[in-house]
Structure formats: C-alpha cells, structure tokens
Design an enzyme around this catalytic site. Structure first.
Site, PDB file in Angstrom:
ATOM      1  N   LYS A 120      18.742  28.264  18.438  1.00  0.00           N
ATOM      2  CA  LYS A 120      17.860  29.407  18.698  1.00  0.00           C
ATOM      3  C   LYS A 120      18.388  30.307  19.815  1.00  0.00           C
ATOM      4  O   LYS A 120      17.978  31.466  19.919  1.00  0.00           O
ATOM      5  CB  LYS A 120      16.452  28.917  19.023  1.00  0.00           C
ATOM      6  CG  LYS A 120      15.766  28.198  17.855  1.00  0.00           C
ATOM      7  CD  LYS A 120      14.379  27.737  18.236  1.00  0.00           C
ATOM      8  CE  LYS A 120      13.653  27.119  17.057  1.00  0.00           C
ATOM      9  NZ  LYS A 120      14.123  25.758  16.720  1.00  0.00           N
ATOM     10  N   SER A 139       9.628  26.242  20.628  1.00  0.00           N
ATOM     11  CA  SER A 139      10.797  26.089  19.763  1.00  0.00           C
ATOM     12  C   SER A 139      10.398  26.241  18.302  1.00  0.00           C
ATOM     13  O   SER A 139      10.783  25.447  17.438  1.00  0.00           O
ATOM     14  CB  SER A 139      11.465  24.726  19.987  1.00  0.00           C
ATOM     15  OG  SER A 139      12.788  24.738  19.518  1.00  0.00           O
ATOM     16  N   LYS A 182      17.313  26.095  27.265  1.00  0.00           N
ATOM     17  CA  LYS A 182      16.773  25.645  25.987  1.00  0.00           C
ATOM     18  C   LYS A 182      16.959  24.154  25.787  1.00  0.00           C
ATOM     19  O   LYS A 182      17.977  23.583  26.182  1.00  0.00           O
ATOM     20  CB  LYS A 182      17.464  26.399  24.838  1.00  0.00           C
ATOM     21  CG  LYS A 182      16.807  26.213  23.485  1.00  0.00           C
ATOM     22  CD  LYS A 182      15.519  27.001  23.370  1.00  0.00           C
ATOM     23  CE  LYS A 182      14.769  26.653  22.085  1.00  0.00           C
ATOM     24  NZ  LYS A 182      14.167  25.307  22.083  1.00  0.00           N
ATOM     25  N   SER A 211      17.931  22.623  18.210  1.00  0.00           N
ATOM     26  CA  SER A 211      17.278  23.895  18.555  1.00  0.00           C
ATOM     27  C   SER A 211      18.065  24.752  19.544  1.00  0.00           C
ATOM     28  O   SER A 211      17.642  25.874  19.843  1.00  0.00           O
ATOM     29  CB  SER A 211      15.873  23.633  19.119  1.00  0.00           C
ATOM     30  OG  SER A 211      14.908  23.845  18.124  1.00  0.00           O
TER      31      SER A 211
END
Length: 470
Positions: free
Chosen positions: A70, A127, A229, A67
């Site tokens: 992202k 997420s 993140k 993720s």
C-alpha cells in the site's frame, strides 16, 4: 513354536527400532525446516540524510510485501494529488471487485464511494484492502494496469527487486520485494511528498460515527516515530517500515518476516535505539531521484532480481493485517518447494492482436474524467521476466515470439476462465531457442495439486495447457 515366537519378537523389536529411528530423523527434518523458515527474516536501517546503510540483514533477499504494498499505492495517489489529477474530495467509487476484497476493509458496498482522503486514511490506519483496490482502479483504470504502473514506478525509483501484482498486498505468488526496496520507498515518500507524508502518523480517524484505530503500535510508543506502514500475511510474517527523527538525525528502518507483531515491534525498537544515535546530523537533499517526468510506464527497464526466493505456501496465506494488533504467532507456512528448471518448447500460438483498454468503464462522468486523465496504456513489456516468480507450480497456456501477444493470451484466457484462475497470477517467461526469444504465457499456483486441477478444468473449456514446476 518357540522359534517362531522368537522370530516374531525379534522382528517386532527391529520394527520398533526402525520406527524410533525414522521418528528421530523426521524430528530433525522438521526442526531444520522450521529453522529455515525462521531464518527468512530481513532488516535494514538507512540514514535518511546521507543514504548510508547503518545495519543490514539479508536486505536483498526476496520477501512478500503484504500490506507494505500500500505504500506504493499511496505514492501514486500522492503523485496524482500533487499533479492535480485528483483532489482530496474526488469520489473513489468501489466496484464489485473492490467491495469483494477480504478484510481488513472499510466495507463500502458496490457502487458506493468515499473521498480520496477517506480512502487514504483507511489505508494508513486500518490497512483497508477494499480502499486500496478502489484507488488502484481509479488511478489505473483496472487493478491489473495499476499494478503495472506500480512496478514501473518501482523501477524508476531504483527498486529493482520488486514486482507488484495488486494494489493492496493480498497474497499473490508473483508479488515480491526486498527490505532494501521498501526502505527506498519509505525515503521517497517523505522526500517527494512532504505535504502528504503526515498521513502516515495518523493513529486513528472518524469514519461516520465509527472511530477506526491504526495498526502501527510504535506510533506514540517510541519517540520520534512518524510512520510508515505495517503488514502481515502468513507467508510474509510480520512486516514494518518505520521513519524516525531525533533532532537533526533521521533514519528509515525495515523489519520483514517477524514471528509475531510483538517480536517485530521489539526488533524495530531495538534497531531504532541502537542506530538512530549513529545517524549523521549533517547532510540533506533528496536521496531518491523523482521519477515522474515521463510517467511510470516509460520507466520500464530490465529487472535485476535478487537470488533468494520467498517460500510459496501450498495453502492461500491468512488474510492481511488482522493479526497485527495481536501477539499471537500466525500459522507457519508450508515448507518451501524446490524449484526445477524445465526447458520445454511449447508450440507457438498465433493469435490476433488484442486492443488494450486502459480505462475501465466508470460509474459516473467525473470518475471517468479522472481515470482518463491519469491512466496510461499498459506497457508492451511485462515487468516480470524469467526469474521473477517464486518457486512453485505454473500452468502454461501459450508461447509466442511476441511478449505482447503472450500477455494478450493471458488476458484472453483469464476472461474465458475467471473462476478457474481466480487465485492465479498471470506472467510471461522469456526463453531462447535457436537464437530466437520466445515468451511463455503462464499462471502461477502455490502447489502441484492446484496447478494440475486448474489445467484439467481449462482443458474442459477447450483451452490447451500443461502444469510445470518452476
């Protein structure tokens, strides 16, 4: 009789010894394989004011981003906001493709929509994979085209060891990055979009009557942490990018391939404690040059790739980020396959030029205007070249002296066999023969069986192919 019995006992003892020796040898093999996978972690700490590397451990080794992908989706979203191509209230319509993404997700039904700001908040906290895909389709016209824009932007920012294949980071053998590149992206997000960077410090948000909590456990736990993140798939392990400030000192740190959420967080906390005091209190100014002047498509250049491959699991890795909040270790991925070089020559396939449609059909006029304003035509050069796919298996369907034709053939084959190629990623591979450069059109798979099965299914559709280990 006695002699026969003696011989039988002797053979039995020999067999037992043989079994014990083999079992012992296998235990060493398993131990070595486990230690090899355990060694697939990577980390880096960079002084965000001077650019000095304060700590590095295999920072250029290739890793799956999970993720952390992202972050680039959000970079391009912030860029579109800053250039007023979209606003925080622009509707993000969820296509059937976006709505079908596996958890974690926001859960919007096909045809439904949320605002850009809600999509951003769902990505930095939950997420949400569906929100990421929907944003990618909004900004790029299709997720595939958006992935090309993501890779091109990575090159423009100096992230030369990164290739993106989707907007959310769900498992794809052709998508990879490095700890150093993720640190570069973390610094660029703060430097280039300080007006939007505050989203990364969001620990929860209200979605209707539901409060959605974030995955980043260091927010509020470690003083000075303001994002950025988390990420997890079984193949990637537990990943985290953190930005930390203490007075005039600022660092960006990256940990990739952690064995659990807790161990990853503890490693990050240790790095922050050790290296934040060593960061400079002086310096300033942008470390990462802005790269938005000519648009991301014009930034495509030759890809310089790291030498280390990430393991490609035979099974599709566990889905994104659900396990980040827990302290349970994920299932260990299968042992990395050994790559092999195959110098075959595929007959050149002559195909007609395929007109590229950069803007997908939108569900309403306002969305269509936004897509048309932002989307750019797909690049003539595929960002992935000869050495850019982790070791594994591939199905080759064509070869052409034109890379655009090879890419077009991939697109055509995908449309003809969507169900067969649903879990595969298309890419082109350059090779030279008699002074001429050709481009193989291939689809990546994680195992021999999956590649062979897919090729057999393609042949039933009258699509020529063969499976090859990379």
């Amino acid at each position: 009789m006695r002699q026969a019995l003696s011989g039988f006992v002797s053979k039995s003892v020999f067999s037992l010894k043989t079994i014990m020796i083999v079992a012992l040898a296998m235990s060493f093999v398993v131990a070595d394989a486990g230690s090899s996978l355990a060694a697939k972690s990577a980390a880096i700490v960079i002084d965000a004011k001077t650019g000095k590397v304060l700590y590095s451990s295999d920072a250029n080794g290739r890793r799956y981003p999970a993720s952390l992908t992202k972050m680039m989706t959000l970079y391009l979203t912030f860029e579109a906001l800053a250039k007023r191509r979209i606003s925080k209230n622009t509707p993000v319509v969820f296509s059937a493709n976006a709505a079908a993404e596996p958890p974690t997700k926001l859960g919007v039904r096909p045809g439904g929509s949320v605002t850009v700001e809600t999509a951003i908040l769902s990505m930095v906290t939950k997420s949400a994979n569906d929100s990421s895909t929907a944003l990618g389709e909004l900004l790029g016209g299709s997720e595939a085209n958006f992935a090309r824009m993501m890779t091109a932007k990575a090159r423009a920012l100096g992230m030369n060891g990164t290739v993106f294949r989707n907007a959310n980071g769900l498992p794809n053998p052709g998508q990879f990055t490095t700890a150093r590149d993720m640190a570069t992206l973390g610094i660029a997000l703060r430097e280039h979009f300080p007006q939007y960077y505050g989203y990364f410090s969001q620990r929860s948000f209200l979605y209707g009557r539901q409060r959605i909590n974030g995955h980043n456990r260091l927010l509020g736990r470690i003083k000075g942490v303001d994002g950025i993140k988390t990420g997890y798939t079984r193949a990637s392990g537990f990943n985290l990018v953190s930005s930390v400030a203490d007075g005039d000192r600022r660092i960006v740190a990256v940990v990739m391939g952690g064995n659990s959420g807790r161990s990853r967080d503890n490693q990050m906390a240790g790095l922050i404690k050790a290296y934040l005091p060593r960061a400079s209190s002086r310096g300033g100014g942008d470390l990462i040059a802005k790269a938005g002047g000519d648009g991301p498509m014009k930034a495509l250049v030759k890809v310089f790739l790291p030498k280390h491959d990430a393991p490609t699991p035979d099974d599709k890795p566990a889905v994104e980020d659900n396990a980040v909040a827990s302290n349970d270790d994920p299932t260990t991925p299968d042992v990395e396959q050994t790559s092999a070089t195959v110098e075959e020559v595929t007959p050149v396939v002559q195909i007609k030029k395929v007109k590229t449609v950069a803007v997908a059909a939108a569900t309403d006029a306002s969305t269509a205007q936004v897509v048309a304003a932002f989307a750019e035509p797909a690049p003539a050069v595929d960002p992935v070249n000869t050495a850019s796919v982790p070791s594994g298996w591939a199905v080759q369907v064509a070869s052409s002296p034109s890379q655009s034709e090879a890419q077009a053939f991939l697109d055509k084959t995908t449309k003809q066999a969507r169900s067969i190629l649903a879990d595969a990623s298309g890419f082109t591979v350059a090779f030279d023969k008699d002074g001429v450069t050709y481009y193989r059109a291939r689809f990546g798979f994680g195992s021999k069986n999956s590649a062979w099965n897919a090729c057999n299914a393609l042949k039933k559709k009258k699509i020529a192919c063969y499976a090859v280990q990379q």
